[in-house]
Motif scaffolding. Structure first.
Motif, PDB file in Angstrom:
ATOM      1  N   PHE A 109      11.659  -7.974  73.626  1.00 26.15           N
ATOM      2  CA  PHE A 109      10.334  -8.534  73.703  1.00 26.15           C
ATOM      3  C   PHE A 109       9.188  -7.279  74.053  1.00 26.15           C
ATOM      4  O   PHE A 109       8.272  -7.419  73.499  1.00 26.15           O
ATOM      5  CB  PHE A 109       9.931  -9.635  74.778  1.00 26.15           C
ATOM      6  CG  PHE A 109      10.477 -10.925  74.679  1.00 26.15           C
ATOM      7  CD1 PHE A 109      10.089 -11.789  73.551  1.00 26.15           C
ATOM      8  CD2 PHE A 109      11.656 -11.423  75.270  1.00 26.15           C
ATOM      9  CE1 PHE A 109      10.743 -12.875  73.307  1.00 26.15           C
ATOM     10  CE2 PHE A 109      12.060 -12.670  74.753  1.00 26.15           C
ATOM     11  CZ  PHE A 109      11.712 -13.501  73.981  1.00 26.15           C
ATOM     12  N   VAL A 110       9.971  -6.283  74.636  1.00 22.46           N
ATOM     13  CA  VAL A 110       9.095  -4.982  74.732  1.00 22.46           C
ATOM     14  C   VAL A 110       8.636  -4.298  73.522  1.00 22.46           C
ATOM     15  O   VAL A 110       7.830  -3.832  73.288  1.00 22.46           O
ATOM     16  CB  VAL A 110       9.744  -4.237  75.918  1.00 22.46           C
ATOM     17  CG1 VAL A 110       9.315  -2.634  75.871  1.00 22.46           C
ATOM     18  CG2 VAL A 110       9.960  -4.746  77.268  1.00 22.46           C
ATOM     19  N   VAL A 111       9.863  -4.351  72.477  1.00 24.82           N
ATOM     20  CA  VAL A 111       9.647  -3.730  71.377  1.00 24.82           C
ATOM     21  C   VAL A 111       8.349  -4.321  70.651  1.00 24.82           C
ATOM     22  O   VAL A 111       7.950  -3.635  69.789  1.00 24.82           O
ATOM     23  CB  VAL A 111      10.885  -3.962  70.610  1.00 24.82           C
ATOM     24  CG1 VAL A 111      10.768  -3.531  68.910  1.00 24.82           C
ATOM     25  CG2 VAL A 111      12.218  -3.215  71.087  1.00 24.82           C
ATOM     26  N   MET A 112       7.978  -5.703  70.684  1.00 28.00           N
ATOM     27  CA  MET A 112       6.917  -6.236  70.298  1.00 28.00           C
ATOM     28  C   MET A 112       5.719  -5.303  70.475  1.00 28.00           C
ATOM     29  O   MET A 112       4.763  -5.377  69.882  1.00 28.00           O
ATOM     30  CB  MET A 112       6.613  -7.690  70.563  1.00 28.00           C
ATOM     31  CG  MET A 112       7.931  -8.641  70.166  1.00 28.00           C
ATOM     32  SD  MET A 112       7.750 -10.280  70.743  1.00 28.00           S
ATOM     33  CE  MET A 112       6.157 -10.529  69.928  1.00 28.00           C
ATOM     34  N   LEU A 118       6.184   2.202  74.106  1.00 25.56           N
ATOM     35  CA  LEU A 118       6.895   1.153  74.839  1.00 25.56           C
ATOM     36  C   LEU A 118       7.843   0.556  73.784  1.00 25.56           C
ATOM     37  O   LEU A 118       8.748  -0.178  74.091  1.00 25.56           O
ATOM     38  CB  LEU A 118       6.026   0.131  74.998  1.00 25.56           C
ATOM     39  CG  LEU A 118       4.871   0.354  76.482  1.00 25.56           C
ATOM     40  CD1 LEU A 118       3.653  -0.851  76.281  1.00 25.56           C
ATOM     41  CD2 LEU A 118       5.811   0.150  77.475  1.00 25.56           C
ATOM     42  N   PHE A 119       7.409   0.909  72.465  1.00 21.53           N
ATOM     43  CA  PHE A 119       8.373   0.512  71.479  1.00 21.53           C
ATOM     44  C   PHE A 119       9.700   1.069  71.794  1.00 21.53           C
ATOM     45  O   PHE A 119      10.710   0.521  71.581  1.00 21.53           O
ATOM     46  CB  PHE A 119       7.963   0.826  69.972  1.00 21.53           C
ATOM     47  CG  PHE A 119       8.833   0.721  68.943  1.00 21.53           C
ATOM     48  CD1 PHE A 119       9.358  -0.406  68.132  1.00 21.53           C
ATOM     49  CD2 PHE A 119       9.364   2.054  68.331  1.00 21.53           C
ATOM     50  CE1 PHE A 119      10.066  -0.465  67.246  1.00 21.53           C
ATOM     51  CE2 PHE A 119      10.210   1.828  67.236  1.00 21.53           C
ATOM     52  CZ  PHE A 119      10.297   0.470  66.669  1.00 21.53           C
ATOM     53  N   LEU A 120       9.825   2.412  71.763  1.00 21.37           N
ATOM     54  CA  LEU A 120      10.944   3.075  71.978  1.00 21.37           C
ATOM     55  C   LEU A 120      11.548   2.865  73.297  1.00 21.37           C
ATOM     56  O   LEU A 120      13.067   2.705  73.429  1.00 21.37           O
ATOM     57  CB  LEU A 120      10.889   4.520  71.854  1.00 21.37           C
ATOM     58  CG  LEU A 120      10.378   5.190  70.625  1.00 21.37           C
ATOM     59  CD1 LEU A 120       9.895   6.640  70.676  1.00 21.37           C
ATOM     60  CD2 LEU A 120      11.303   5.209  69.509  1.00 21.37           C
ATOM     61  N   PHE A 121      10.950   2.581  74.419  1.00 20.40           N
ATOM     62  CA  PHE A 121      11.592   2.046  75.583  1.00 20.40           C
ATOM     63  C   PHE A 121      12.100   0.830  75.332  1.00 20.40           C
ATOM     64  O   PHE A 121      13.305   0.517  75.837  1.00 20.40           O
ATOM     65  CB  PHE A 121      10.486   2.010  76.538  1.00 20.40           C
ATOM     66  CG  PHE A 121      10.816   1.863  78.020  1.00 20.40           C
ATOM     67  CD1 PHE A 121      11.283   2.905  78.803  1.00 20.40           C
ATOM     68  CD2 PHE A 121      11.031   0.521  78.757  1.00 20.40           C
ATOM     69  CE1 PHE A 121      11.762   2.614  80.175  1.00 20.40           C
ATOM     70  CE2 PHE A 121      11.589   0.588  79.974  1.00 20.40           C
ATOM     71  CZ  PHE A 121      11.820   1.789  80.664  1.00 20.40           C
ATOM     72  N   GLY A 122      11.549  -0.140  74.423  1.00 20.98           N
ATOM     73  CA  GLY A 122      12.220  -1.433  74.446  1.00 20.98           C
ATOM     74  C   GLY A 122      13.494  -1.073  73.539  1.00 20.98           C
ATOM     75  O   GLY A 122      14.611  -1.976  73.907  1.00 20.98           O
TER      76      GLY A 122
END
Length: 503
Positions: A109-112, A118-122
């Protein structure tokens, strides 16, 4: 914490049977089905999303997207080594699976979220969660059967079908979502793919949470190690590991990661060789044979994993996907060709090996690996033919069939190579370091995955993939794979001697 195994070595419970197998097998089957649905949903959309969202569709983003995909794939496999250790030594299999599923679901859900950071963190959360989940769900299947239960192999075959069932459904459903669900820009639709993957992961978590009681204690830690403090320590380790993986993705990159993976692989190889030297010459030769096969395994996956990068860019931009009535075949659906081919062809390949075995003609492990490399290479010939002979007559696009045929031929190669890999490790590794040798197997996949991203980045170049760059890259791929496969077939008698009678 104690350095001994925490999973209780209890006898196998007397499980109720369903369709001739312990009933918990089907719970694990569905848990893995939805986890693989989530994983393969992300895999097909990842590189395409990066180009669409962070580069606004500019093909110049293909190189960075390929490197991120390769690094993500590599870390997925490398993290399995540490996740297996956590389950074995710290909190047991059930708790590892639950914690891993939760972290993966949150990460999807963080990737969204639209931010690159935040994309890379997800993605980092998905990597760490997968490390806790993937090796341990497979281990639990084996714990449902006694050591002499001849249904064990059939149980793993059914479980393997769950993997491919999830891999088949994921691109079909989420590919349709990305193409047709809304009228928003394509990158918004890709977020729907990640959202669907998150829902799939939550289904996997719930399936295991409610079904674990049927395991009757299998996979739980021993009473002396059941303290929840251990879970808290592992959760703290996850909180530390996620930022570290983020740093690897965001700042180290594919080239730096290759050095780290290479050094780790050398360390594993050194441990195996030193341990083998404590035994005898036969064990040392077996370890050398295993390491040689690991090297060829790296090569196989380096080119096989193009399915998530250069093959996707080819499908999106250079394949004529228009079908009857003007309907456009979704790009993601190409990713369902391989699992469908596995489901169809795996029984046939098994019958071929059985037919040859009855006549004492079944190929040895090195020969099967050689055949796997050759078939992988043959897949690229279909693309080479299309890009050199057909593309000019189709308005700059190649027909639908070459890419489909490539996937099928590569799948035949996978069936020659992949199913025997883990079995080979258990046969050739020093008895005290089978786990370390398994880590070496996963590391070989990780190195191959990272190299696949670097290769795809070279094929795309600074301005994106062209017909000329694709033809050049795929021609290189064919010759290297075919040459390595033929070479392995030629030297297989030597490797067979090193294996000391193991087949």
């Amino acid at each position: 914490m104690s350095n001994t195994a925490v999973t209780a070595p209890s006898p196998v419970p007397d499980f109720p049977q369903t369709l001739g197998h312990p009933r918990p097998l089907w719970m694990l089957f569905m848990t893995e089905f939805w986890e693989r649905f989530a994983f393969y949903s992300v895999s097909w959309a990842l590189a395409l999303y990066i180009v669409a969202h962070f580069y606004h569709g500019d093909p110049a983003g293909q190189a960075w997207a390929s490197k991120i995909y390769g690094a993500y794939t590599a870390l997925i496999y490398a993290s399995s080594i540490f996740g297996g250790y956590v389950a074995d030594k710290v909190i047991g299999y059930q708790r590892s699976i639950l914690l891993g599923a939760l972290v993966m679901g949150l990460g999807l859900f963080v990737v969204m979220l639209p931010s690159r950071e935040l994309f890379l963190f997800g993605l980092a959360m998905v990597v760490v969660g997968n490390g806790l989940f993937k090796p341990n769900i497979s281990s639990m299947v084996g714990q449902l059967y006694g050591p002499t239960d001849d249904r064990r192999d059939r149980g793993f075959t059914l479980f393997y079908m769950g993997i491919n069932g999830g891999a088949l459904l994921a691109p079909l459903l989420t590919g349709w979502l990305a193409s047709y669900f809304t009228d928003t820009p394509m990158q918004e639709n890709y977020r729907l793919v990640f959202g669907a993957a998150g829902v799939g992961m939550l289904l996997s978590l719930c399936w295991f949470w409610f079904g674990r009681r049927g395991l009757h204690g299998v996979g739980r830690p021993a009473p002396a190690a059941a303290s929840r403090v251990r879970v808290a320590w592992v959760a703290l380790g996850v909180a530390v590991a996620v930022p570290l993986v983020y740093l690897l993705l965001a700042f180290v990159g594919g080239s730096g990661l290759q050095w780290l993976l290479g050094l780790l692989f050398v360390g594993v190889a050194a441990m195996l060789i030193v341990e083998a030297m404590r035994h005898d010459r036969v064990q040392l030769q077996r370890v050398i044979a295993m390491l040689i096969i690991f090297a060829f395994n790296i090569l196989f996956w380096m080119f096989y994993f193009q399915l998530g990068t250069s093959f996707n860019f080819l499908a999106a931009n250079m394949v004529d996907r228009e079908m009857f009535g003007g309907w456009m075949f979704p790009v993601g659906w190409f990713q369902s060709v391989s699992p469908l081919a596995i489901i169809v062809l795996a029984p046939l390949v098994t019958q071929v090996w059985s037919f040859l075995a009855r006549r004492h003609l079944e190929p040895s492990i090195p020969r099967k690996f050689g055949l796997g490399l050759v078939f992988n290479g043959l897949g690229f010939t279909a693309l080479m033919f299309a890009l050199s002979r057909v593309v000019a007559g189709h308005g700059g696009l190649i027909p639908f069939w070459p890419l489909t045929l490539c996937y099928v031929l590569q799948t035949v190669g996978e069936l020659c190579l992949s199913p025997i890999g883990l079995s080979m490790v258990t046969k050739l590794a020093p008895p005290r370091l089978v786990g370390v040798a398994m880590g070496g197997w996963f590391l070989s996949l990780a190195v191959g995955g990272n190299l696949s991203g670097l290769l795809a980045g070279r094929i795309s170049g600074e301005s994106g993939m062209t017909a000329a760059s694709a033809l050049s890259g795929f021609t290189f791929s064919f010759w290297l794979l075919a040459g390595a496969g033929v070479f392995l077939l030629l030297v297989s008698p030597l490797i067979n001697r090193l294996m000391g009678g193991v087949r």
